[in-house]
Design a protein around this motif. Structure first.
Motif, PDB file in Angstrom:
ATOM      1  N   SER A 191      48.648  55.041  39.146  1.00 17.72           N
ATOM      2  CA  SER A 191      48.774  54.967  37.609  1.00 17.72           C
ATOM      3  C   SER A 191      49.199  56.401  37.466  1.00 17.72           C
ATOM      4  O   SER A 191      48.756  57.269  37.932  1.00 17.72           O
ATOM      5  CB  SER A 191      47.421  54.761  37.249  1.00 17.72           C
ATOM      6  N   PRO A 192      49.979  56.477  36.375  1.00 18.57           N
ATOM      7  CA  PRO A 192      50.385  57.871  35.760  1.00 18.57           C
ATOM      8  C   PRO A 192      49.131  58.515  35.214  1.00 18.57           C
ATOM      9  O   PRO A 192      49.630  59.565  35.051  1.00 18.57           O
ATOM     10  CB  PRO A 192      51.502  57.474  34.558  1.00 18.57           C
ATOM     11  N   VAL A 193      48.289  58.046  35.010  1.00 19.80           N
ATOM     12  CA  VAL A 193      46.983  58.792  34.403  1.00 19.80           C
ATOM     13  C   VAL A 193      45.773  58.605  35.402  1.00 19.80           C
ATOM     14  O   VAL A 193      44.758  58.881  34.876  1.00 19.80           O
ATOM     15  CB  VAL A 193      46.440  58.166  33.047  1.00 19.80           C
ATOM     16  N   GLY A 194      46.023  58.206  36.530  1.00 24.64           N
ATOM     17  CA  GLY A 194      45.297  58.358  37.736  1.00 24.64           C
ATOM     18  C   GLY A 194      44.189  57.357  37.726  1.00 24.64           C
ATOM     19  O   GLY A 194      42.917  57.452  38.188  1.00 24.64           O
ATOM     20  N   ARG A 195      44.274  56.246  37.087  1.00 27.37           N
ATOM     21  CA  ARG A 195      43.528  54.982  37.040  1.00 27.37           C
ATOM     22  C   ARG A 195      43.994  54.081  37.897  1.00 27.37           C
ATOM     23  O   ARG A 195      45.352  54.006  38.101  1.00 27.37           O
ATOM     24  CB  ARG A 195      43.384  54.464  35.699  1.00 27.37           C
ATOM     25  N   GLU A 196      43.106  53.042  38.342  1.00 23.08           N
ATOM     26  CA  GLU A 196      43.828  52.007  39.309  1.00 23.08           C
ATOM     27  C   GLU A 196      44.405  50.772  38.181  1.00 23.08           C
ATOM     28  O   GLU A 196      43.745  50.488  37.392  1.00 23.08           O
ATOM     29  CB  GLU A 196      42.520  51.541  40.134  1.00 23.08           C
ATOM     30  N   PRO A 197      45.372  50.182  38.800  1.00 23.88           N
ATOM     31  CA  PRO A 197      45.760  49.123  38.022  1.00 23.88           C
ATOM     32  C   PRO A 197      44.814  48.005  38.028  1.00 23.88           C
ATOM     33  O   PRO A 197      44.188  47.597  38.969  1.00 23.88           O
ATOM     34  CB  PRO A 197      47.029  48.438  38.775  1.00 23.88           C
ATOM     35  N   SER A 198      44.571  47.474  36.623  1.00 25.13           N
ATOM     36  CA  SER A 198      43.531  46.401  36.313  1.00 25.13           C
ATOM     37  C   SER A 198      44.316  45.033  35.679  1.00 25.13           C
ATOM     38  O   SER A 198      43.434  44.326  35.635  1.00 25.13           O
ATOM     39  CB  SER A 198      42.702  46.827  35.203  1.00 25.13           C
ATOM     40  N   VAL A 199      45.415  45.024  35.565  1.00 21.38           N
ATOM     41  CA  VAL A 199      45.788  43.713  35.307  1.00 21.38           C
ATOM     42  C   VAL A 199      46.982  43.227  36.278  1.00 21.38           C
ATOM     43  O   VAL A 199      47.730  43.836  36.707  1.00 21.38           O
ATOM     44  CB  VAL A 199      46.750  43.988  33.910  1.00 21.38           C
ATOM     45  N   LYS A 200      46.775  41.919  36.426  1.00 19.55           N
ATOM     46  CA  LYS A 200      47.672  41.106  37.411  1.00 19.55           C
ATOM     47  C   LYS A 200      48.474  40.057  36.680  1.00 19.55           C
ATOM     48  O   LYS A 200      47.937  39.308  35.753  1.00 19.55           O
ATOM     49  CB  LYS A 200      46.707  40.870  38.711  1.00 19.55           C
ATOM     50  N   GLU A 201      49.440  39.656  37.249  1.00 22.98           N
ATOM     51  CA  GLU A 201      50.032  38.364  36.835  1.00 22.98           C
ATOM     52  C   GLU A 201      48.940  37.229  36.723  1.00 22.98           C
ATOM     53  O   GLU A 201      48.408  36.727  37.544  1.00 22.98           O
ATOM     54  CB  GLU A 201      51.144  37.855  37.901  1.00 22.98           C
ATOM     55  N   GLY A 202      49.052  36.534  35.611  1.00 28.00           N
ATOM     56  CA  GLY A 202      48.120  35.493  35.328  1.00 28.00           C
ATOM     57  C   GLY A 202      46.986  35.763  34.418  1.00 28.00           C
ATOM     58  O   GLY A 202      46.319  35.069  33.871  1.00 28.00           O
ATOM     59  N   ASP A 203      46.719  36.984  34.271  1.00 31.61           N
ATOM     60  CA  ASP A 203      45.514  37.549  33.582  1.00 31.61           C
ATOM     61  C   ASP A 203      45.672  37.218  32.096  1.00 31.61           C
ATOM     62  O   ASP A 203      46.806  37.136  31.565  1.00 31.61           O
ATOM     63  CB  ASP A 203      45.386  39.042  33.717  1.00 31.61           C
ATOM     64  N   PHE A 204      44.660  37.024  31.347  1.00 33.07           N
ATOM     65  CA  PHE A 204      44.770  36.691  29.869  1.00 33.07           C
ATOM     66  C   PHE A 204      44.313  38.156  29.341  1.00 33.07           C
ATOM     67  O   PHE A 204      43.592  38.928  29.702  1.00 33.07           O
ATOM     68  CB  PHE A 204      43.819  35.921  29.432  1.00 33.07           C
ATOM     69  N   VAL A 205      45.427  38.605  28.170  1.00 33.71           N
ATOM     70  CA  VAL A 205      45.035  40.024  27.755  1.00 33.71           C
ATOM     71  C   VAL A 205      44.908  39.722  26.160  1.00 33.71           C
ATOM     72  O   VAL A 205      45.723  38.851  25.464  1.00 33.71           O
ATOM     73  CB  VAL A 205      46.226  40.982  28.046  1.00 33.71           C
ATOM     74  N   PHE A 206      44.038  40.393  25.687  1.00 32.40           N
ATOM     75  CA  PHE A 206      43.806  40.406  24.073  1.00 32.40           C
ATOM     76  C   PHE A 206      44.420  41.829  23.522  1.00 32.40           C
ATOM     77  O   PHE A 206      44.070  42.732  23.933  1.00 32.40           O
ATOM     78  CB  PHE A 206      42.149  40.255  24.163  1.00 32.40           C
ATOM     79  N   ALA A 207      45.019  41.638  22.512  1.00 31.05           N
ATOM     80  CA  ALA A 207      45.533  42.598  21.970  1.00 31.05           C
ATOM     81  C   ALA A 207      45.281  42.935  20.451  1.00 31.05           C
ATOM     82  O   ALA A 207      45.113  41.853  19.684  1.00 31.05           O
ATOM     83  CB  ALA A 207      47.004  42.853  21.840  1.00 31.05           C
ATOM     84  N   TRP A 208      44.680  44.153  20.010  1.00 29.97           N
ATOM     85  CA  TRP A 208      44.008  44.082  18.555  1.00 29.97           C
ATOM     86  C   TRP A 208      44.708  45.589  18.136  1.00 29.97           C
ATOM     87  O   TRP A 208      44.402  46.666  18.663  1.00 29.97           O
ATOM     88  CB  TRP A 208      42.563  44.382  18.671  1.00 29.97           C
ATOM     89  N   LYS A 209      45.371  45.172  16.923  1.00 29.94           N
ATOM     90  CA  LYS A 209      46.066  46.332  16.433  1.00 29.94           C
ATOM     91  C   LYS A 209      45.306  47.037  15.215  1.00 29.94           C
ATOM     92  O   LYS A 209      45.468  48.337  14.893  1.00 29.94           O
ATOM     93  CB  LYS A 209      47.295  45.873  16.015  1.00 29.94           C
ATOM     94  N   VAL A 210      44.541  46.191  14.436  1.00 33.12           N
ATOM     95  CA  VAL A 210      44.099  46.951  13.211  1.00 33.12           C
ATOM     96  C   VAL A 210      43.280  47.965  13.364  1.00 33.12           C
ATOM     97  O   VAL A 210      43.518  48.945  12.368  1.00 33.12           O
ATOM     98  CB  VAL A 210      43.067  45.498  12.727  1.00 33.12           C
ATOM     99  N   LEU A 211      42.168  48.013  14.122  1.00 36.82           N
ATOM    100  CA  LEU A 211      41.310  49.293  13.889  1.00 36.82           C
ATOM    101  C   LEU A 211      41.745  50.384  14.854  1.00 36.82           C
ATOM    102  O   LEU A 211      41.451  51.467  14.635  1.00 36.82           O
ATOM    103  CB  LEU A 211      39.810  48.744  14.294  1.00 36.82           C
TER     104      LEU A 211
END
Length: 107
Positions: free
Chosen positions: A18-38
Motif C-alpha cells: 500500500s502507498p501508505v503502508g497498510r495491508e490491502p483490505s478490499v477484494k473483488e466481490g466485497d460490498f463497500v459503503f461510501a458516505w460523503k456528507v459528514l
C-alpha cells in the motif's frame, strides 16, 4: 448521502504494498459503503470517485490532497488505473469515504 457498491476488478487486490503502508483490505466481490456528507476522505483513506473523463467508478486510496483535488492510487501498482495515468481528480468527483461492510474473504 450514502451509497453501496460491489467491488469489481483486481486493482485493490493484495499485490505490492500500500502507498501508505497498510495491508490491502478490499477484494473483488466485497460490498463497500461510501458516505460523503459528514467526513470527506483524508490521506490514507479509501474512497469512491466517479472519474470525470470516463464516468467510471473507482475505489482508490487517497495519497495526497491539494487545492480541492485528490491524488488517488490503487494498491496494485503494476495494474491500476489511477492518478498516475489520470492526474489530479477534482473534489466534485468524490462520492464518499469508503467503508468495507462485507468482506467476502476471496482473493
Amino acid at each position: 448521502m450514502f451509497a453501496y457498491f460491489i467491488v469489481k476488478g483486481h486493482s485493490m487486490s493484495p499485490c505490492g504494498g500500500s502507498p501508505v503502508g497498510r495491508e490491502p483490505s478490499v477484494k473483488e466481490g466485497d460490498f463497500v459503503f461510501a458516505w460523503k456528507v459528514l467526513f470527506p476522505p483524508r490521506v490514507g483513506d479509501l474512497a469512491v470517485f466517479r472519474i470525470p473523463v470516463s464516468s467510471e467508478l473507482f475505489l482508490k486510496r487517497v495519497t495526497n490532497i491539494q487545492d480541492n483535488r485528490y491524488w488517488l492510487e490503487g494498491e496494485n501498482k503494476t495494474d491500476s488505473k489511477d492518478s498516475r495515468q489520470l492526474g489530479w481528480v477534482p473534489k466534485e468527483a468524490n462520492l464518499g469515504k469508503a467503508y468495507v461492510i462485507h468482506n467476502t474473504g476471496q482473493a
